[in-house]
Design a protein around this motif. Structure first.
Motif, PDB file in Angstrom:
ATOM      1  N   GLU A 246       0.825  -1.205   0.000  1.00  0.00           N
ATOM      2  CA  GLU A 246       0.000   0.000   0.000  1.00  0.00           C
ATOM      3  C   GLU A 246       0.859   1.255   0.000  1.00  0.00           C
ATOM      4  O   GLU A 246       0.611   2.199  -0.774  1.00  0.00           O
TER       5      GLU A 246
ATOM      6  N   ARG B 271       1.077   4.062  -3.027  1.00  0.00           N
ATOM      7  CA  ARG B 271       0.766   5.482  -2.802  1.00  0.00           C
ATOM      8  C   ARG B 271       1.960   6.371  -3.159  1.00  0.00           C
ATOM      9  O   ARG B 271       1.797   7.468  -3.691  1.00  0.00           O
TER      10      ARG B 271
ATOM     11  N   ASP C  64       2.151   6.430  -6.982  1.00  0.00           N
ATOM     12  CA  ASP C  64       1.016   7.231  -7.462  1.00  0.00           C
ATOM     13  C   ASP C  64       0.775   7.063  -8.962  1.00  0.00           C
ATOM     14  O   ASP C  64       0.643   8.025  -9.711  1.00  0.00           O
TER      15      ASP C  64
ATOM     16  N   ALA D  82      -1.667   4.302 -10.859  1.00  0.00           N
ATOM     17  CA  ALA D  82      -2.538   3.125 -10.803  1.00  0.00           C
ATOM     18  C   ALA D  82      -2.392   2.243 -12.042  1.00  0.00           C
ATOM     19  O   ALA D  82      -2.634   1.035 -11.978  1.00  0.00           O
TER      20      ALA D  82
ATOM     21  N   PRO E   5      -1.107  -0.505  -8.970  1.00  0.00           N
ATOM     22  CA  PRO E   5      -2.200  -0.077  -8.085  1.00  0.00           C
ATOM     23  C   PRO E   5      -1.890  -0.378  -6.628  1.00  0.00           C
ATOM     24  O   PRO E   5      -1.107  -1.275  -6.314  1.00  0.00           O
ATOM     25  N   THR E   6      -2.501   0.371  -5.746  1.00  0.00           N
ATOM     26  CA  THR E   6      -2.299   0.136  -4.317  1.00  0.00           C
ATOM     27  C   THR E   6      -3.016  -1.145  -3.885  1.00  0.00           C
ATOM     28  O   THR E   6      -3.814  -1.721  -4.628  1.00  0.00           O
TER      29      THR E   6
ATOM     30  N   GLU F 298      -6.809  -0.607  -3.813  1.00  0.00           N
ATOM     31  CA  GLU F 298      -7.395  -0.648  -5.156  1.00  0.00           C
ATOM     32  C   GLU F 298      -7.483  -2.085  -5.665  1.00  0.00           C
ATOM     33  O   GLU F 298      -8.477  -2.471  -6.303  1.00  0.00           O
ATOM     34  N   THR F 299      -6.464  -2.887  -5.369  1.00  0.00           N
ATOM     35  CA  THR F 299      -6.482  -4.295  -5.780  1.00  0.00           C
ATOM     36  C   THR F 299      -7.590  -5.053  -5.062  1.00  0.00           C
ATOM     37  O   THR F 299      -8.315  -5.843  -5.680  1.00  0.00           O
TER      38      THR F 299
ATOM     39  N   THR G  14     -10.303  -3.803  -3.815  1.00  0.00           N
ATOM     40  CA  THR G  14     -11.591  -3.323  -4.344  1.00  0.00           C
ATOM     41  C   THR G  14     -11.934  -4.037  -5.651  1.00  0.00           C
ATOM     42  O   THR G  14     -13.064  -4.485  -5.849  1.00  0.00           O
ATOM     43  N   ALA G  15     -10.953  -4.141  -6.549  1.00  0.00           N
ATOM     44  CA  ALA G  15     -11.179  -4.859  -7.812  1.00  0.00           C
ATOM     45  C   ALA G  15     -11.451  -6.338  -7.562  1.00  0.00           C
ATOM     46  O   ALA G  15     -12.294  -6.952  -8.237  1.00  0.00           O
TER      47      ALA G  15
ATOM     48  N   GLU H  18      -6.438  -2.795 -17.681  1.00  0.00           N
ATOM     49  CA  GLU H  18      -7.116  -2.800 -16.381  1.00  0.00           C
ATOM     50  C   GLU H  18      -6.150  -3.413 -15.355  1.00  0.00           C
ATOM     51  O   GLU H  18      -6.287  -4.560 -14.949  1.00  0.00           O
TER      52      GLU H  18
ATOM     53  N   ALA I 251      -5.602  -2.920 -12.218  1.00  0.00           N
ATOM     54  CA  ALA I 251      -6.154  -3.329 -10.921  1.00  0.00           C
ATOM     55  C   ALA I 251      -6.763  -4.729 -11.018  1.00  0.00           C
ATOM     56  O   ALA I 251      -6.619  -5.547 -10.096  1.00  0.00           O
TER      57      ALA I 251
END
Length: 290
Positions: free
Chosen positions: A55, A59, A62, A64, A68-69, A72-73, A75-76, A252, A254
């Motif tokens: 993470e 960040r 910066d 994605a 990706p953080t 974000e991973t 979430t996907a 894509e 993420a």
């Protein structure tokens, strides 16, 4: 003249030994020590630290599209699970994997049984493993395409190759490490070749066999994902490898990381749940491992 020395009674020395205090053995463990004893919790802490590093690096970078953080991973990943896409792709991959892994383990069992039964069988297994074990399964992809076409058959072929030699090599090594005394005990009881393998050699060599099964699983899983990245679609369906490939083409990132995250998660579950349960019920229960 016999002179004897008079015996003088010595006062007994009494040591004043204090009764054992609530000693170290009886002292309750601190909360930290009690938690530290659980290997599962230690592994969770390690994973949490790795996730935090992921993470923080995401960040700091910066970008994605490039990296990706962790959030974000995740979430996907949650979105893919909720949509059913990741579960469907994982089901396709695991179905192919189970078939190929079963074929590979069965072939390894046959080869090692033949090898332990005769010198010619031993020479055959040693020759075959020397030839094919160093050969990367991914190098057989062109031949698999020619022989089996674009589909599940080609994937199964390369996965069987990655499983067969690793399991056979470890199993045969475990059989050869069994002491001659145990072999002679089995022979004295009149056990034939196959009965000797089933009743004496397999239990005695099970730590090596389980190690071979773990290595075979790891080889099979990574070979499957790599094969699906190349030709993992048959009948309009693809596995996790093809999911990663598709999302990479669509930029894509993420979702690519979510697919990789699911691959890692399945590997962790199999290693720390399935194989750990087998190990507890066999090797540790038999006192063969501490």
């Amino acid at each position: 003249m016999n002179m004897t020395t008079p015996q003088v009674a010595r006062p007994e020395i009494v040591l004043d030994i204090a009764p054992p205090s609530e000693s170290v053995a009886q002292r309750p463990l601190s909360t930290f020590d009690a938690l530290y004893r659980h290997s599962g919790l230690r592994k969770v802490v390690i994973l949490a630290v790795l996730a935090a590093i992921w993470e923080l690096y995401g960040r700091w970078l910066d970008n994605a599209l490039l990296f990706p953080t962790f959030l974000e991973t995740v979430t996907a990943f949650v979105k893919g699970i909720a949509d059913g896409v990741l579960l469907e792709r994982a089901g396709v991959s695991l179905q192919v994997l189970l078939v190929a892994y079963g074929i590979g383990v069965t072939g390894a069992a046959v080869l090692t049984t033949v090898a332990i039964s005769s010198r010619v069988g031993t020479d055959l297994l040693e020759t075959l493993t020397s030839m094919f074990n160093p050969l990367p399964a991914i190098a057989l992809l062109p031949l698999a395409l020619i022989w089996f076409g674009l589909g599940t058959g080609s994937v199964i072929f390369v996965v069987v190759h990655s499983v067969l030699w690793a399991v056979a090599l470890n199993t045969h090594g475990g059989f050869r490490a069994v002491s001659k005394t145990l072999r002679m005990v089995g022979q004295n009881y009149g056990l034939g070749n196959f009965a000797l393998v089933g009743r004496i050699l397999i239990p005695a060599a099970f730590p090596a066999i389980l190690t071979g099964l773990k290595i075979g699983w790891a080889f099979a899983w990574r070979t499957l994902i790599a094969a699906e990245l190349v030709f993992g679609v048959s009948s309009g369906k693809g596995g996790l490898g093809w999911f990663i490939f598709e999302n990479r083409n669509q930029l894509e990132t993420a979702n690519v990381f979510a697919g990789l995250f699911f691959v890692i998660l399945i590997g962790l579950v199999v290693e720390n749940v399935l194989f750990a349960a087998i190990e507890r019920r066999t090797i540790r229960r038999w006192g063969m491992q501490h």
